[in-house]
Every structure is written in structure tokens, then in C-alpha cells.
Write a protein that holds these residues in place. Structure first.
Motif, mmCIF file in Angstrom:
data_model
loop_
_atom_site.group_PDB
_atom_site.id
_atom_site.type_symbol
_atom_site.label_atom_id
_atom_site.label_comp_id
_atom_site.label_asym_id
_atom_site.label_seq_id
_atom_site.Cartn_x
_atom_site.Cartn_y
_atom_site.Cartn_z
ATOM 1 N N UNK A 187 0.732 -1.046 -0.108
ATOM 2 C CA UNK A 187 -0.174 0.173 0.230
ATOM 3 C C UNK A 187 0.778 1.486 -0.164
ATOM 4 N N UNK A 188 1.964 1.239 0.499
ATOM 5 C CA UNK A 188 2.725 2.578 1.025
ATOM 6 C C UNK A 188 3.807 2.480 -0.638
ATOM 7 N N UNK A 189 4.264 1.464 -0.955
ATOM 8 C CA UNK A 189 4.510 1.367 -2.778
ATOM 9 C C UNK A 189 3.918 2.054 -3.354
ATOM 10 N N UNK A 190 2.634 1.304 -3.360
ATOM 11 C CA UNK A 190 1.442 2.157 -4.134
ATOM 12 C C UNK A 190 1.386 3.782 -4.373
ATOM 13 N N UNK A 191 1.310 3.896 -2.368
ATOM 14 C CA UNK A 191 0.710 5.277 -2.419
ATOM 15 C C UNK A 191 2.145 6.273 -3.181
ATOM 16 N N UNK A 192 3.909 6.336 -2.910
ATOM 17 C CA UNK A 192 4.489 6.615 -3.675
ATOM 18 C C UNK A 192 4.399 7.114 -4.782
ATOM 19 N N UNK A 193 4.315 5.798 -5.791
ATOM 20 C CA UNK A 193 3.877 5.548 -6.864
ATOM 21 C C UNK A 193 2.885 6.630 -7.551
ATOM 22 N N UNK A 194 2.059 6.374 -6.728
ATOM 23 C CA UNK A 194 0.637 7.512 -7.311
ATOM 24 C C UNK A 194 0.891 9.050 -7.414
ATOM 25 N N UNK A 195 1.764 8.828 -5.914
ATOM 26 C CA UNK A 195 2.084 9.802 -6.254
ATOM 27 C C UNK A 195 3.157 10.954 -7.284
ATOM 28 N N UNK A 196 3.788 10.004 -8.044
ATOM 29 C CA UNK A 196 4.544 10.576 -9.319
ATOM 30 C C UNK A 196 4.111 10.307 -10.218
ATOM 31 N N UNK A 197 2.891 9.434 -10.396
ATOM 32 C CA UNK A 197 2.513 8.910 -12.097
ATOM 33 C C UNK A 197 1.932 10.298 -12.933
ATOM 34 N N UNK A 198 2.402 10.135 -13.887
ATOM 35 C CA UNK A 198 1.901 10.940 -15.173
ATOM 36 C C UNK A 198 0.437 11.500 -15.037
ATOM 37 N N UNK A 199 -0.432 12.343 -15.057
ATOM 38 C CA UNK A 199 -1.783 12.429 -15.197
ATOM 39 C C UNK A 199 -2.383 11.833 -16.484
ATOM 40 N N UNK A 200 -1.779 11.821 -17.339
ATOM 41 C CA UNK A 200 -2.288 10.559 -18.979
ATOM 42 C C UNK A 200 -2.423 9.317 -18.603
ATOM 43 N N UNK A 201 -1.947 8.359 -16.464
ATOM 44 C CA UNK A 201 -2.207 7.788 -16.850
ATOM 45 C C UNK A 201 -2.948 7.289 -15.755
ATOM 46 N N UNK A 202 -3.648 8.066 -15.105
ATOM 47 C CA UNK A 202 -4.408 8.077 -14.488
ATOM 48 C C UNK A 202 -5.727 7.251 -15.136
ATOM 49 N N UNK A 203 -6.117 7.483 -15.900
ATOM 50 C CA UNK A 203 -7.839 7.148 -16.573
ATOM 51 C C UNK A 203 -7.311 5.629 -17.074
ATOM 52 N N UNK A 204 -6.217 5.075 -16.451
ATOM 53 C CA UNK A 204 -5.682 3.641 -17.661
ATOM 54 C C UNK A 204 -6.558 2.307 -16.853
ATOM 55 N N UNK A 205 -6.581 1.316 -16.569
ATOM 56 C CA UNK A 205 -6.370 -0.639 -16.114
ATOM 57 C C UNK A 205 -4.958 -0.065 -15.259
ATOM 58 N N UNK A 206 -4.828 -0.777 -14.679
ATOM 59 C CA UNK A 206 -4.042 -1.463 -13.404
ATOM 60 C C UNK A 206 -3.470 -1.965 -13.952
#
Length: 662
Positions: free
Chosen positions: A512-531
Motif C-alpha cells: 500500500x505504501x509503495x503504491x501511494x509513493x508511485x501514485x504521488x508521481x504518476x503522470x496524469x495521462x495514466x490516471x484513467x487507464x487500467x492497472x
């Protein structure tokens, strides 16, 4: 231009080195021989085996030089120097042995006529004599022989004296020397590259460095100055080798290859200087990002420094001085994913070439992510991906990062877990459940050393634990001290009976913490795509278990598993160790037998690749060595070797990093 062929004794050459009459030109690499290699050289000369020729350059020019890795008083030269082109490792080793250098304490056993580096065992055994003591021109062979007789040697005195005398005479053995005269520096560099491309192979980085030094006089001093700058700022791994590769990458627009030195020779001075400014500017933009975004104050936790090079290109070639948040976040996001996916564990320079090209595209972050095949998906770390991972895994780095961003501190002392360079203690990690509390057949070494059982605390804090169960020492810590290290608070998980559930729960917290870290820096164009899983090797495992040692017929057992398959096989530890050493030291490919089948051990660029069952296991020779050292520390008796139903694997191979093994 001509070549003189002469001979000179070892003793005379040692004297000339001490007098500064033999120097190293800047194109030479560093001294890299290990103590075992030095001892083998002494053994070869003692036995009368061939020990090679030397290549020198005599010139009226004054090329840039580098220090030899020797110590001791130096006399003033009495004649113009010769510049050593081939034979540095041998001559430096001999000088170290003859002058009793701390890094070359070679000893000789008079009875079995064996040479090796000094150890605690040889220091306790008076039948071992230090070679430097015998070579000392003032030493008395008779007195040394008497000392060995007094130590209980079973040899007659004349036999002892004869063997020691043979060592004494090593000073008079003669090297064949070829001396280049009248050759210009550029041609000498080309000869150096050609000579060192055969035999004991130089890597592409060594060859590129040699070529850079001929194209740009004083480049080594430039690289060393920059390296010292970053050492003062905590990033000591930005060394001359890293800077050489980065500069070549910027100038060539790709990773290194066998043709790199010829391309570099054709590079103009203007392009070299422009490339160097890009490297320096890129680093001065990138390192502050690592500090501010990840709290990474030092370079030692980074699993790979090469992952920084495309980012140096991307940031160093930007025209504007400011970096927009979207770009800076995207840079960090790519670095994290490239680390998880062990981007450079195989075919390093091929992948580096791809990533440098991507870093120069109009939308560099998107292009870099396309290289990781995540341009249309949102990467996610799963609890399953963390199963069985150890400190060699790239997730170890991510577990440090999530502790840093969570403001975790050392237990009891309250100090930072990664202090700035001014404080600079060694980063340490220790077990939450100490191994002594898990001495139970239910828990194998993989479970005990699982990433989920490791926290970043100091040796001082570990002494406070003192082998106690969490049930005993957790009450001394606050819930916040535990929570900041992502340690579950459920008291039922603090005893061995709850250890498996402790691992499961902590893995979930880490994921969970690693995903939060990744989400903090994830480019906006990846926000709406599948995981998708951030790690393609999730659910795959390769366990190693050593029975016996390297020299006693020991076997290393491999157990691989994944969805729908399981495989086991074994290999001779000695054979595999020799193959790894041949690749690491000399870059020589070889073969080993695994599960009854001969498989290649190959150096592909700077990565060592070995097919092991369903996996093509990859990693640098140093990473392989670290894993072998780990197994040697936990080896079991050869008598405990279980029967193995070994079968040859006939399916496709999946790339698997050696650092992800258990």
C-alpha cells in the motif's frame, strides 16, 4: 617509429617504479586485481611458468598520467620515464608484494609450496612465511629456514633453504619488454585499445575511457573533480566510471558497444565539451529532485546508477532552467518503475541506448514509459509481488523510500534512518523477528530473511533488541514508532506462531505504501487507464540452497516455481563459482552443468546470464557474487543434500534477476 625488444629483471622494474621512472598514462584503468590473483601470479613465477610480456611507450611528449596503486618512499628519477601500456596489473601486484603493501600480504607454505594471501589462519601457523620477508635483500635465508625448523617443519634444512632461495631469486626473473618509440599519443591509444581488447578483456567502459583521454587531454582530471564534488554531497557513486559512461552516452546518443571507441575518436572537441556540460547540468538538476522528492540524501541505497543516465540526458539537454512539476514527477515515476523492473539487469547498453533515444523525444517521459511497456497502464505493487523478496531485491530500495517518506526514525535513538552526508553512518537493516526466535522447521532461511521481516534501524537499536521476540521488546516502542516503519500492531503477530501472518500483513502495508509513493508521481495521462502489476516477475520465484562449500564438492540447489509449474535442479558450486569468477575477472564465457544439462554462462555486455530451469537469470557479476556470498553464509552440510528429481527444462525462458532470488 619503431619497437625495441629488450629484457629487464623484476627487481629492476620494481626499482624503476619506486623511482618514478615507470609511469601510467591517463588512458590506463584502475588497479583491479584481487589478492587471490596476486598470489597466483607469484605461484606462476615461482614454478617457472610463463608470465607474459610488457608493453611500454617512450616519448618526448608529456601525457597526462594517473597514480599507480602502490605505497612506499619514492626516489627521484634519474632518467626519462617509460609509460606502461600493458602489464599494469602484474607490475603493480609485484611491486606491492616486494614492498610489503597492506593489500598484498602474500604468504608461502614451505611444505606444500602454496601461495595465498595472509589470513588469520596463516598468521597462527608459523609454517607460513611472508613472501616480502624472503624477498627483503637483507633477509638471511639461513635464519628464515631455522625459524621454520623451530616451528616443526618436517623438511630437511637444505630443502627449506632451496625453496626459500627460489623465492629470493624471483627478483632476477626477467620480463620481455616491447618499447614503442616515436609513436604519437593517438596511435599509442589505438594500440592500447587493441592490445587490451584481447586476452584479459577490457570492458567497453574501459575502452571508452581510454579513447576519451586521447581525444580530450585532461579529461580524467575533469571527471575526478566532478566525482569529488558529488562525494562531498553524499553521492559517492557518481564516480569516474559513471561519469565516463554518462559522457559517452550523451555524445554518442546511446550506450557503449565494441565500436564506441572508434566513434568517440571521431567526435569533435566542441561536441565533447558540449556533452560534458550536459552531464554536469543534468546531475545538478536530477540530484536535488532525488533529495526533495524521495529524501534520498545519498547514492549508496540506489540499486543501479545507470538508471540515472537517461534522466541526466533528459534534464541536462533542457533549455529552460526551471523544471515543471509534471516533468519532475514523471522523471521520478520512471526511475521507480525502472528499478522495480530491474531495467538494466541484462543487455545494459542496449537498453540504455533505447532510453537515451526516448529521453530526447518531444514527450520524453511518455517515451521512456513506453520502453517499460507501461505507457497505457497504471503500475501497481501487489502483496504477491513482495512474497519471498529479500534485501537483494529492488523492493528493498522501495521499502527504504516508503520508510523515508513516512518519516520513520531509528528505534530508541530517534535519529534519521538515512542521515545527510555530514553524519554519514552506514545504513543498516535488521530483523523484526530475530533469527534466534525463528529456529523452527516451519521457517526456512527465505522466510526468516524475507523483506517483510526487515526494518531500517541502527546496530545500536539492534543491540537493544538483543535477540528478543517482538512480544518482548515492542512494548518499549510507541505505536507511532512501529507504524512509521509499516509494522502491524496486532499483538497476535508478535510470537513465532503468528510469524507467517505477520509477513502477510506487513507485505500488505508495504505494498500500500509503495503504491501511494508511485501514485504521488504518476503522470496524469495514466490516471484513467487500467492497472497492471508493476513487476512482470510477480508470482515467480527462484530459491537457492547451498549444501557444502566451494571446494568440497558442494552442490547448489535451485527450486523454481510459478503459476502452473515447479522445477528443481542442482549444480556443482565449485564449477558455477569458477564460471562466475572467469566472467567477473576476465570476461570469459564458459559452461556449467545444471540438472544434468550443459548450459552457457555468458557475459552479454556487462550482464552475466545463466539459463536455470525456466528462467534466464541475469545480473552483473558483482550481483552474482553477492548472492553466492549470501548462500555461503547459510550453507548446510553436504550430508543434508536432499534427493532431487531433476528434469531438463524444455519450455521458454523468462528473464529473472539474480537479485530477486531467495
Amino acid at each position: 617509429m619503431h619497437v625495441d625488444r629488450i629484457e629487464r629483471s623484476i627487481g629492476k622494474l620494481i626499482e624503476e617504479i619506486s623511482n618514478g621512472e615507470i609511469l601510467l598514462p591517463e588512458i590506463q584503468r584502475e588497479y583491479v586485481w584481487k589478492p587471490t590473483q596476486v598470489a597466483k601470479l607469484m605461484d606462476s613465477i615461482y614454478r617457472g611458468y610463463p608470465f607474459g610480456s610488457l608493453l611500454f611507450w617512450e616519448t618526448d611528449e608529456a601525457p597526462e598520467t594517473r597514480d599507480m596503486f602502490i605505497s612506499g618512499p619514492e626516489a627521484a628519477p634519474t632518467k626519462p620515464p617509460l609509460f606502461l601500456l600493458d602489464g599494469q596489473q602484474r607490475l603493480t601486484s609485484l611491486h606491492r608484494v616486494f614492498t610489503d603493501h597492506p593489500g598484498a600480504q602474500v604468504v608461502f607454505h614451505v611444505e606444500n609450496q602454496k601461495f595465498q594471501n595472509q589470513s588469520a589462519a596463516t598468521q597462527r601457523d608459523p609454517k607460513w612465511v611472508k613472501v616480502a620477508d624472503v624477498l627483503d635483500q637483507k633477509a638471511s635465508i639461513m635464519r628464515l629456514a631455522q625459524r621454520l625448523l623451530d616451528a616443526g617443519s618436517s623438511l630437511p634444512d637444505h630443502e627449506i633453504e632451496e625453496r626459500l632461495g627460489r623465492i629470493k631469486e624471483l627478483r632476477n626473473r626477467r620480463f620481455v619488454m616491447e618499447v614503442l618509440k616515436g609513436f604519437p599519443y593517438e596511435e599509442v591509444a589505438e594500440i592500447f585499445v587493441r592490445v587490451n581488447s584481447g586476452g584479459r578483456r577490457l570492458g567497453t567502459l574501459d575502452l571508452a575511457m581510454a579513447t576519451l583521454s586521447t581525444r580530450w587531454k585532461g579529461v580524467l582530471a575533469e571527471l575526478q573533480s566532478e566525482s569529488e564534488h558529488w562525494l562531498r554531497h553524499g553521492y559517492g557513486h557518481i564516480d569516474v566510471n559513471f561519469l565516463s559512461r554518462a559522457l559517452a552516452g550523451v555524445v554518442l546518443g546511446r550506450g557503449l558497444s565494441v565500436w564506441s571507441h572508434s566513434k568517440l575518436r571521431q567526435t569533435s572537441d566542441t561536441d565533447l565539451e558540449r556533452g560534458w556540460e550536459v552531464v554536469k547540468r543534468g546531475l545538478r538538476r536530477l540530484i536535488p529532485l532525488l533529495r526533495s522528492h524521495l529524501k534520498l540524501t545519498r547514492s549508496d541505497p540506489l540499486p543501479s546508477m545507470i538508471v540515472l543516465i537517461p534522466l541526466v540526458v533528459l534534464l541536462g539537454e533542457r533549455r529552460d532552467d526551471t523544471i515543471d512539476p509534471e516533468t519532475s514527477n514523471g522523471v521520478i515515476y520512471w526511475l521507480l518503475l525502472a528499478t522495480i523492473r530491474t531495467r538494466y539487469s541484462g543487455s545494459t547498453d542496449t537498453r540504455l541506448s533505447q532510453d537515451i533515444r526516448a529521453a530526447r523525444q518531444e514527450d520524453p517521459v511518455r517515451s521512456l514509459l513506453e520502453g517499460l511497456n507501461v505507457e497505457s497502464s497504471r503500475a501497481e505493487v501487489t502483496e504477491r509481488a513482495l512474497r519471498g523478496r529479500t534485501k537483494e531485491s529492488p523492493y528493498f530500495f522501495l521499502s527504504l523510500l516508503v520508510a523515508l517518506v513516512g518519516n520513520a526514525r531509528d528505534w530508541w535513538t530517534g535519529t534519521e534512518i538515512l542521515p545527510d552526508v555530514g553524519d554519514a553512518p552506514r545504513l543498516e537493516h535488521h530483523h523484526v523477528h530475530p533469527p534466534s526466535t525463528l529456529d523452527d522447521p516451519r521457517f526456512d532461511k527465505g522466510m526468516i530473511n524475507d523483506l517483510a521481516n526487515l526494518v531500517f534501524i541502527s546496530g545500536q537499536a539492534n543491540k537493544k533488541i538483543n535477540g528478543r521476540s517482538p512480544a518482548e521488546y515492542f512494548p518499549e516502542l510507541s505505536d507511532e514508532e512501529l507504524r512509521s516503519h509499516l509494522v502491524p500492531l496486532d499483538e497476535a503477530l508478535r510470537n513465532p506462531d503468528g510469524y507467517q501472518r505477520f509477513l502477510n500483513n506487513r507485505r500488505a502495508l508495504l505494498a500500500d505504501a509503495m503504491n501511494s509513493l508511485l501514485d504521488r508521481f504518476r503522470p496524469p495521462f495514466l490516471n484513467e487507464v487500467a492497472t497492471e502489476n508493476a513487476d512482470p516477475s510477480a508470482g515467480l520465484s527462484l530459491d537457492l540452497a547451498l549444501y557444502g562449500g566451494i571446494r568440497d564438492g558442494g552442490r547448489i540447489v535451485f527450486t523454481a516455481s510459478g503459476d502452473g509449474f515447479a522445477w528443481a535442479g542442482s549444480a556443482s558450486m565449485g564449477e558455477l563459482d569458477n564460471a562466475i569468477e572467469s566472467a567477473r575477472v576476465a570476461g570469459i564465457d564458459s559452461d556449467v552443468t545444471i540438472a544434468g544439462e550443459s548450459v552457457p554462462v555468458e557475459m552479454i555486455e556487462d550482464s552475466l546470464q545463466v539459463p536455470i530451469g525456466p528462467f534466464l537469470v541475469t545480473g552483473t557479476p558483482e550481483e552474482w557474487r553477492a548472492v553466492f556470498d549470501r548462500e555461503l553464509e547459510t550453507s548446510q552440510p553436504l550430508s543434508a543434500l536432499p534427493p532431487i528429481d531433476a528434469k531438463q527444462w524444455d519450455g521458454n525462458l523468462t528473464k529473472f534477476a539474480i537479485t530477486s532470488t531467495d
